[in-house]
Scaffold this active site. Structure first.
Site, PDB file in Angstrom:
ATOM      1  N   ASP A  27       1.034  -1.249  -0.086  1.00  0.00           N
ATOM      2  CA  ASP A  27       0.138   0.030  -0.062  1.00  0.00           C
ATOM      3  C   ASP A  27       0.841   1.173   0.023  1.00  0.00           C
ATOM      4  OD1 ASP A  27      -2.602  -1.092  -0.056  1.00  0.00           O
ATOM      5  OD2 ASP A  27      -2.839  -0.853   1.992  1.00  0.00           O
ATOM      6  N   TYR A  70       6.671  -9.474   7.701  1.00  0.00           N
ATOM      7  CA  TYR A  70       6.554  -8.252   7.817  1.00  0.00           C
ATOM      8  C   TYR A  70       7.141  -7.725   9.037  1.00  0.00           C
ATOM      9  CZ  TYR A  70       3.593  -7.610   3.345  1.00  0.00           C
ATOM     10  OH  TYR A  70       3.001  -7.446   2.417  1.00  0.00           O
TER      11      TYR A  70
END
Lengths: 254, 254
Positions: free
Chosen positions: A51, A109
Site C-alpha cells: 500500500d 513483515y
C-alpha cells in the site's frame, strides 16, 4: 527469458506498489525503466502489492525479456537507472512458467515504532507512539495468533478474497533502542492484516484490550470488533520466502 | 512578546526553508500554523535559510505574539500541529529587539555520506558515494580551512554578500559504520559553502586533488577552480550557537 528481481524500496514518496494513472508508484517506476530499455511496454509481476507508504526490504517481481543480457547483469543495469528510493539488489533467471506470487511460500513483515519525542528523521519510516506499552501483555496476546486461523476479524472489509485462512508461523515483539518492532511471519496475509494486528497489539500494550480475549476475537470472524488500522509508516515487507526450504531455514534459526 | 523556537526538520520533502508561492517550505508550514492560531498573518525569522533538501537538527526562528500563552508552552502547542517532518523542540522568550540571525555566534553543519551498496532508506538523508576515500588525505586538506579566510573560492557565484571572510573553528572527518561525516563549525557560512567544501574534500579523498594545494585554492578567491557542489542529501544544520558561551563550551569539549 523470465528474470526475477529482488527489490528494496522506501515507500514514503510512493502511492504504493500498483501502477496508477496519477501518482508515483513502485511498479510504474520499474516498468518505465524496463520499457525504455526494451523499447516496448514491459510488465512486471510482484510477490505482493504494498500500500501507499509501505516499505520493502525484500520484495520480488519478474518480467520477461528477449534481450540477450545475462540474468545476473540486470541488477546492475536496472539499479543504476532507478531513483534513489528503489534498489534492485539481485536478478536471476527463473523457469518460464514461474510466478513468484504463487510459487513463494510465505513472508515476514516488520512494523516499527519509536516512543521517544517527535523525530522528523523518522518521517514515514517509523510510526510514533509516545505512550508506554506493556510489552509482556503484547507478547501474551501475540501467542494467540500463532497457527492456522480464519483472519476475517483482522482483515479489511475490502478484502476480495473469500478464503481467509492463513498460517502464522511466528509473531515477535522486539525491543529497539527507542521503541519496538512487531515481526510477523506467515503463509500469507490478507489486505491490511498486519496493520490491523499491529493496531490491536498497541491497544493491548496500552491495556485497552486483554491478551486473553484474543482468540475469542479471532474466532468471532467479525472485523467490526477490531476497527483500528495502524498507519503505513513503519510497515516493511521484510522478507519473501521463495521456497519452502528458505522458510524452514528461517524458522529453524530461532 | 518575542518567542524563539528551536526547530528540527527533515528537508527531503521541502523546497527549502524560505516561503515560496508554489511548493512546500518549512517557513510556509510553520507560518501557516502560527497564522491559524493568531488569526492574523504571523511572520517568522530564522537563524539561517536552508536550501531545498537540506535538513536541520537545530534551527532557530522567532515570531512576535500578543497572545497570553507562557513562552515554554508554545513548543507543545506548535509541535502537535506540525507535520511529521517538522518538530518544534523548545520555545522560550527573548528580548523584543533580539534577532537570532544577528545575535547567534556560529553554526555547525554535518555532511553525511554512506559508502555501502545503494540503500533506499537513506533516500535524501545521506549522500551515496560508493568510491573508496582516503580519509587521511581528507583530514590533511581539512586543516587548511581552519582559521580566518576569504571563502570566495568556496562559495556560490550567486552569493550576494560582498564580505566573504569567515572563521572556521573546526573541520572534522568522522568515520561512521557505513561511511563518513564531515562536521564543520564556523562563525558563518556563505551560500553553498559547506556543499562546495564537501565536494572538494570528496575529490581529495579520491586523490583527484592534493591536500597541500588547499590553501593556494582558498587564496586564489576564484570559484571556477572549485566547480563542484555536493548534493543537498546528507547536509544537516546540526547546531546553532545562540551566544559566545555556547560556542566556547562546544569548542572546549574537544
Amino acid at each position: 527469458m523470465r528474470i526475477l528481481m529482488r527489490i528494496a524500496y522506501n515507500g514514503l514518496n510512493f502511492n504504493g506498489w500498483q501502477y496508477q494513472e496519477e501518482g508515483r508508484t513502485v511498479q510504474g517506476e520499474i516498468e518505465s525503466v524496463l520499457t525504455s530499455i526494451h523499447k516496448t511496454f514491459t510488465r512486471i509481476h510482484p510477490a505482493s502489492r504494498t500500500d501507499k507508504g509501505v516499505h520493502a526490504r525484500e520484495q520480488y517481481a519478474h518480467f520477461d525479456t528477449e534481450l540477450n543480457i545475462p540474468a545476473e547483469k540486470w541488477a546492475f543495469i536496472l539499479n543504476s537507472k532507478m531513483p534513489k528510493d528503489i534498489a534492485i539488489t539481485e536478478t536471476f533467471q527463473v523457469r518460464d512458467d514461474y510466478h513468484v506470487r504463487y510459487d513463494s511460500k510465505g513472508k515476514t513483515y516488520r512494523y516499527s515504532i519509536y516512543q521517544t519525542s517527535k523525530n522528523p528523521f523518522y518521517n514515514g519510516l517509523k510510526a510514533h507512539i509516545d505512550k508506554t506499552l506493556d510489552i509482556e501483555a503484547m507478547r501474551e496476546a501475540a501467542k494467540h495468533f500463532l497457527g492456522t486461523h480464519d483472519f476475517t476479524s483482522f482483515s479489511s472489509a475490502k478484502t476480495v478474497i473469500d478464503y481467509k485462512v492463513r498460517h502464522i508461523y511466528e509473531l515477535k515483539i522486539e525491543e529497539t533502542n527507542d521503541g519496538l518492532d512487531i515481526v510477523i511471519t506467515g503463509s500469507g496475509f490478507l489486505y491490511n492484516m498486519v496493520r490491523i494486528i499491529a493496531a490491536y497489539l498497541f491497544e493491548v500494550g496500552q491495556l485497552k484490550r486483554k491478551p486473553e480475549d484474543t482468540l475469542k476475537l479471532i474466532e468471532a470472524k467479525d472485523r467490526t470488533q477490531i476497527p483500528l488500522t495502524a498507519p503505513p509508516d513503519g510497515l516493511y515487507l521484510e522478507r519473501t520466502f521463495l521456497n519452502e526450504q528458505e522458510l524452514l531455514e528461517y524458522l529453524e534459526e530461532k
